[in-house]
Design an enzyme around this catalytic site. Structure first.
Site, short mmCIF file in Angstrom:
data_model
loop_
_atom_site.label_atom_id
_atom_site.label_comp_id
_atom_site.label_asym_id
_atom_site.label_seq_id
_atom_site.Cartn_x
_atom_site.Cartn_y
_atom_site.Cartn_z
N ASN A 48 0.85 -1.20 0.00
CA ASN A 48 0.00 0.00 0.00
C ASN A 48 0.88 1.25 0.00
O ASN A 48 1.94 1.29 0.65
CB ASN A 48 -1.01 0.01 1.16
N GLU A 50 0.33 5.13 0.70
CA GLU A 50 -0.62 6.14 1.16
C GLU A 50 -0.22 7.54 0.70
O GLU A 50 0.87 7.75 0.15
CB GLU A 50 -0.73 6.07 2.70
N CYS A 59 -3.99 0.53 -2.69
CA CYS A 59 -3.84 -0.66 -1.87
C CYS A 59 -2.75 -1.59 -2.44
O CYS A 59 -2.42 -1.53 -3.64
CB CYS A 59 -5.15 -1.45 -1.82
N GLU A 61 -2.89 -4.77 -3.10
CA GLU A 61 -3.38 -5.70 -4.14
C GLU A 61 -3.34 -5.04 -5.50
O GLU A 61 -2.91 -5.63 -6.49
CB GLU A 61 -4.82 -6.13 -3.83
N CYS A 91 -10.18 -5.01 0.09
CA CYS A 91 -11.28 -4.04 0.16
C CYS A 91 -12.17 -4.19 -1.08
O CYS A 91 -11.83 -4.92 -2.02
CB CYS A 91 -10.73 -2.62 0.25
N CYS A 94 -10.55 -3.34 -4.48
CA CYS A 94 -9.58 -4.37 -4.90
C CYS A 94 -10.29 -5.65 -5.33
O CYS A 94 -9.85 -6.31 -6.27
CB CYS A 94 -8.59 -4.66 -3.78
N1 THU Z 1 -5.32 -1.50 2.37
C1 THU Z 1 -4.72 -2.33 1.44
O1 THU Z 1 -3.58 -2.11 1.04
N2 THU Z 1 -5.46 -3.37 0.99
C2 THU Z 1 -6.72 -3.65 1.36
O2 THU Z 1 -7.36 -4.52 0.79
C3 THU Z 1 -7.33 -2.93 2.47
C4 THU Z 1 -6.65 -1.67 2.87
C5 THU Z 1 -4.54 -0.38 2.88
C6 THU Z 1 -5.05 0.96 2.44
C7 THU Z 1 -4.53 1.86 3.54
O3 THU Z 1 -3.21 2.26 3.22
C8 THU Z 1 -4.48 0.97 4.77
O4 THU Z 1 -4.59 -0.35 4.28
C9 THU Z 1 -5.58 1.24 5.78
O5 THU Z 1 -6.80 1.28 5.17
#
Ligand code: THU
Length: 131
Positions: A48, A50, A59, A61, A91, A94
């Site tokens: 991920n 941010e 994310c 994935e 999520c 994704c």
């Molecule tokens: N996140 C992912 O990388 N994958 C997911 O399927 C769920 C959430 C990340 C996004 C964000 O940087 C952190 O998790 C918290 O939401």
């Protein structure tokens, strides 16, 4: 799920866990790593990433899938997800992105490589959107 299937995906999960340290998650503090297994046996990873404009976050994935697509790989068998906060399921966005590439792509999740859960994307995203 059969135990030999879980055994098969242990290494993939470990690849996801290996890149966790590279996640850029200064805002949530929640690191995620993903590893996608291509039908030719190659593996692409992602984390991920941010952003201070929170909605710009990508994310793990989608990072991994983008890396694979960039190299011309589109046939995905499985994607493993590891996180700093225990078992993490993809999520909604994704799930839709994974579903784009097949109904039966395996989603590998778990607290660690010894406790894996395997689901197909069509079960995590029932009636997913297709044009
Ligand atoms: N996140 C992912 O990388 N994958 C997911 O399927 C769920 C959430 C990340 C996004 C964000 O940087 C952190 O998790 C918290 O939401």
């Amino acid at each position: 799920m059969e135990s030999n299937i879980k055994e098969k995906y242990k290494d993939l999960y470990k690849r996801a866990a290996d890149v966790l340290k590279n996640a850029y998650a200064p805002y949530s503090g929640f690191s995620v790593g993903a590893a996608v297994l291509v039908s030719d046996g190659s593996v692409f990873t992602g984390v991920n990433v941010e952003n201070s404009s929170y909605g710009s976050t990508i994310c793990a994935e989608r990072s991994a899938i983008s890396a694979a697509i960039t190299e011309g790989k589109r046939e995905f068998e499985a994607i493993a997800i590891a996180s700093s906060g225990g078992a993490a399921y993809p999520c909604g966005i994704c799930r839709q992105v994974i579903f784009e590439f097949g109904n039966d792509i395996k989603i590998i999740t778990g607290d660690n490589s010894e406790s894996l859960e395997v689901n197909e994307i069509q079960d995590l995203l029932p009636k997913g959107f297709r044009l």
